[in-house]
Motif scaffolding. Structure first.
Motif, PDB file in Angstrom:
ATOM      1  N   ALA A  82     -22.132  16.393 -29.460  1.00  0.00           N
ATOM      2  CA  ALA A  82     -20.852  16.642 -30.124  1.00  0.00           C
ATOM      3  C   ALA A  82     -20.155  17.793 -29.422  1.00  0.00           C
ATOM      4  N   HIS A  83     -18.902  17.596 -29.085  1.00  0.00           N
ATOM      5  CA  HIS A  83     -18.125  18.589 -28.351  1.00  0.00           C
ATOM      6  C   HIS A  83     -16.774  18.761 -29.049  1.00  0.00           C
ATOM      7  N   THR A  84     -16.464  20.004 -29.416  1.00  0.00           N
ATOM      8  CA  THR A  84     -15.277  20.286 -30.213  1.00  0.00           C
ATOM      9  C   THR A  84     -14.515  21.471 -29.645  1.00  0.00           C
ATOM     10  N   TRP A  85     -13.196  21.378 -29.681  1.00  0.00           N
ATOM     11  CA  TRP A  85     -12.355  22.542 -29.437  1.00  0.00           C
ATOM     12  C   TRP A  85     -11.108  22.421 -30.300  1.00  0.00           C
ATOM     13  N   ALA A  86     -10.609  23.566 -30.710  1.00  0.00           N
ATOM     14  CA  ALA A  86      -9.424  23.582 -31.572  1.00  0.00           C
ATOM     15  C   ALA A  86      -8.680  24.889 -31.371  1.00  0.00           C
ATOM     16  N   VAL A 100     -18.150  12.789 -30.462  1.00  0.00           N
ATOM     17  CA  VAL A 100     -19.577  12.734 -30.743  1.00  0.00           C
ATOM     18  C   VAL A 100     -20.178  11.642 -29.870  1.00  0.00           C
ATOM     19  N   GLY A 101     -20.880  12.067 -28.809  1.00  0.00           N
ATOM     20  CA  GLY A 101     -21.446  11.125 -27.854  1.00  0.00           C
ATOM     21  C   GLY A 101     -22.502  10.209 -28.443  1.00  0.00           C
ATOM     22  N   GLU A 102     -23.255  10.708 -29.408  1.00  0.00           N
ATOM     23  CA  GLU A 102     -24.314   9.913 -30.029  1.00  0.00           C
ATOM     24  C   GLU A 102     -23.759   8.614 -30.628  1.00  0.00           C
ATOM     25  N   SER A 103     -22.577   8.700 -31.225  1.00  0.00           N
ATOM     26  CA  SER A 103     -21.957   7.517 -31.818  1.00  0.00           C
ATOM     27  C   SER A 103     -20.843   6.943 -30.952  1.00  0.00           C
ATOM     28  N   GLY A 104     -20.434   7.698 -29.926  1.00  0.00           N
ATOM     29  CA  GLY A 104     -19.342   7.252 -29.068  1.00  0.00           C
ATOM     30  C   GLY A 104     -17.985   7.340 -29.744  1.00  0.00           C
ATOM     31  N   GLU A 105     -17.870   8.177 -30.771  1.00  0.00           N
ATOM     32  CA  GLU A 105     -16.631   8.276 -31.545  1.00  0.00           C
ATOM     33  C   GLU A 105     -15.853   9.554 -31.255  1.00  0.00           C
ATOM     34  N   VAL A 106     -14.539   9.412 -31.214  1.00  0.00           N
ATOM     35  CA  VAL A 106     -13.648  10.568 -31.259  1.00  0.00           C
ATOM     36  C   VAL A 106     -13.412  10.800 -32.746  1.00  0.00           C
ATOM     37  N   THR A 107     -13.943  11.891 -33.272  1.00  0.00           N
ATOM     38  CA  THR A 107     -13.870  12.145 -34.711  1.00  0.00           C
ATOM     39  C   THR A 107     -12.699  13.038 -35.110  1.00  0.00           C
ATOM     40  N   ALA A 108     -12.045  13.652 -34.135  1.00  0.00           N
ATOM     41  CA  ALA A 108     -10.827  14.420 -34.397  1.00  0.00           C
ATOM     42  C   ALA A 108      -9.968  14.379 -33.137  1.00  0.00           C
ATOM     43  N   ASN A 109      -8.702  14.125 -33.318  1.00  0.00           N
ATOM     44  CA  ASN A 109      -7.755  14.123 -32.206  1.00  0.00           C
ATOM     45  C   ASN A 109      -6.386  14.447 -32.787  1.00  0.00           C
ATOM     46  N   GLU A 110      -6.222  15.697 -33.203  1.00  0.00           N
ATOM     47  CA  GLU A 110      -5.003  16.142 -33.877  1.00  0.00           C
ATOM     48  C   GLU A 110      -4.171  17.002 -32.935  1.00  0.00           C
ATOM     49  N   GLY A 111      -2.897  16.788 -32.957  1.00  0.00           N
ATOM     50  CA  GLY A 111      -1.988  17.550 -32.107  1.00  0.00           C
ATOM     51  C   GLY A 111      -1.943  16.961 -30.716  1.00  0.00           C
ATOM     52  N   PRO A 112      -0.888  17.270 -29.982  1.00  0.00           N
ATOM     53  CA  PRO A 112      -0.771  16.723 -28.623  1.00  0.00           C
ATOM     54  C   PRO A 112      -1.833  17.305 -27.685  1.00  0.00           C
ATOM     55  N   SER A 113      -2.301  16.466 -26.770  1.00  0.00           N
ATOM     56  CA  SER A 113      -3.258  16.963 -25.777  1.00  0.00           C
ATOM     57  C   SER A 113      -2.583  18.031 -24.931  1.00  0.00           C
ATOM     58  N   THR A 114      -3.383  18.940 -24.424  1.00  0.00           N
ATOM     59  CA  THR A 114      -2.849  20.076 -23.677  1.00  0.00           C
ATOM     60  C   THR A 114      -2.971  19.835 -22.173  1.00  0.00           C
ATOM     61  N   PRO A 115      -2.197  20.550 -21.378  1.00  0.00           N
ATOM     62  CA  PRO A 115      -2.321  20.430 -19.930  1.00  0.00           C
ATOM     63  C   PRO A 115      -3.745  20.750 -19.446  1.00  0.00           C
ATOM     64  N   ASP A 126      -9.902   6.010 -26.489  1.00  0.00           N
ATOM     65  CA  ASP A 126     -10.256   4.761 -25.811  1.00  0.00           C
ATOM     66  C   ASP A 126      -9.152   4.293 -24.873  1.00  0.00           C
ATOM     67  N   GLY A 127      -7.907   4.570 -25.224  1.00  0.00           N
ATOM     68  CA  GLY A 127      -6.786   4.184 -24.362  1.00  0.00           C
ATOM     69  C   GLY A 127      -6.874   4.854 -23.000  1.00  0.00           C
ATOM     70  N   ASP A 128      -7.321   6.122 -22.976  1.00  0.00           N
ATOM     71  CA  ASP A 128      -7.480   6.833 -21.705  1.00  0.00           C
ATOM     72  C   ASP A 128      -8.547   6.175 -20.841  1.00  0.00           C
ATOM     73  N   LEU A 129      -9.608   5.705 -21.477  1.00  0.00           N
ATOM     74  CA  LEU A 129     -10.674   5.031 -20.721  1.00  0.00           C
ATOM     75  C   LEU A 129     -10.168   3.749 -20.088  1.00  0.00           C
ATOM     76  N   LEU A 130      -9.354   3.010 -20.818  1.00  0.00           N
ATOM     77  CA  LEU A 130      -8.819   1.749 -20.311  1.00  0.00           C
ATOM     78  C   LEU A 130      -7.785   1.978 -19.215  1.00  0.00           C
ATOM     79  N   ALA A 131      -6.998   3.049 -19.359  1.00  0.00           N
ATOM     80  CA  ALA A 131      -5.904   3.313 -18.422  1.00  0.00           C
ATOM     81  C   ALA A 131      -6.370   3.936 -17.110  1.00  0.00           C
TER      82      ALA A 131
END
Length: 173
Positions: A82-86, A100-115, A126-131
């Protein structure tokens, strides 16, 4: 913090890190001001929102409002990957990401991504993985890289902290 006592950086890190997660007793080390930042470290902070009301983002926003400044949160857990930053500032959550790598889930993705996140080349959803076939999921070292990019290189603290006064070791109620 309860049962506060002054301790140096090395002793504080030993007290909060050399304890298995199942032995976590709420110990937290709070540094003195280092390059304009106060660092709070402890296994119990990984699940900090669990003991109170509101989500991590809400609690960070509230704390940043009380402090009238920025509050950052970084956590990583090797076993569950599990890897978190806020980041929150002046009462507003700006960004919160957790994978959370164990489940392969993004459990929080709030606010715009940063540079800074974009420069890591990680897939934030998942969209980033596909793109982008070169995109990868976050890893433990990405958490430390984000801390350095947003304000304080925590990987360099061992040497820097030797030049500062003791911090405080206590127990989070």
């Amino acid at each position: 913090l309860l049962e506060q006592k002054p301790v140096g950086w090395s002793a504080g890190m030993t007290q909060v890190h050399d304890r298995a997660p199942f032995l976590a007793d709420g110990r937290v080390f709070v540094s003195p001001v280092i390059d304009g930042w106060v660092v709070c470290v402890g296994v119990s902070l990984f699940s900090w929102p669990d003991g109170g009301s509101g989500s991590l983002g809400e609690r960070l926003a509230e704390l940043s409002g009380k402090l009238d400044g920025e509050v950052h949160y970084f956590a990583t857990h090797r076993i569950t990957e599990a890897h978190t930053w806020a980041k929150a500032a002046c009462g507003r959550l700006l960004r919160h990401y957790e994978y959370v790598g164990e489940s392969g889930e993004v459990t929080a993705n709030e606010g715009p991504s940063t540079p800074e996140e974009k420069r890591l080349g990680i897939a934030l959803d998942d969209g980033d993985l596909l793109a982008d076939e070169d995109a990868r999921r976050p890893q433990e070292e990405d958490v430390m890289t984000m801390a350095g990019a947003w304000g304080l290189d925590v990987q360099a603290l061992d040497g820097l902290a030797l030049k500062v006064p003791p911090g405080i070791l206590g127990i989070l109620p």
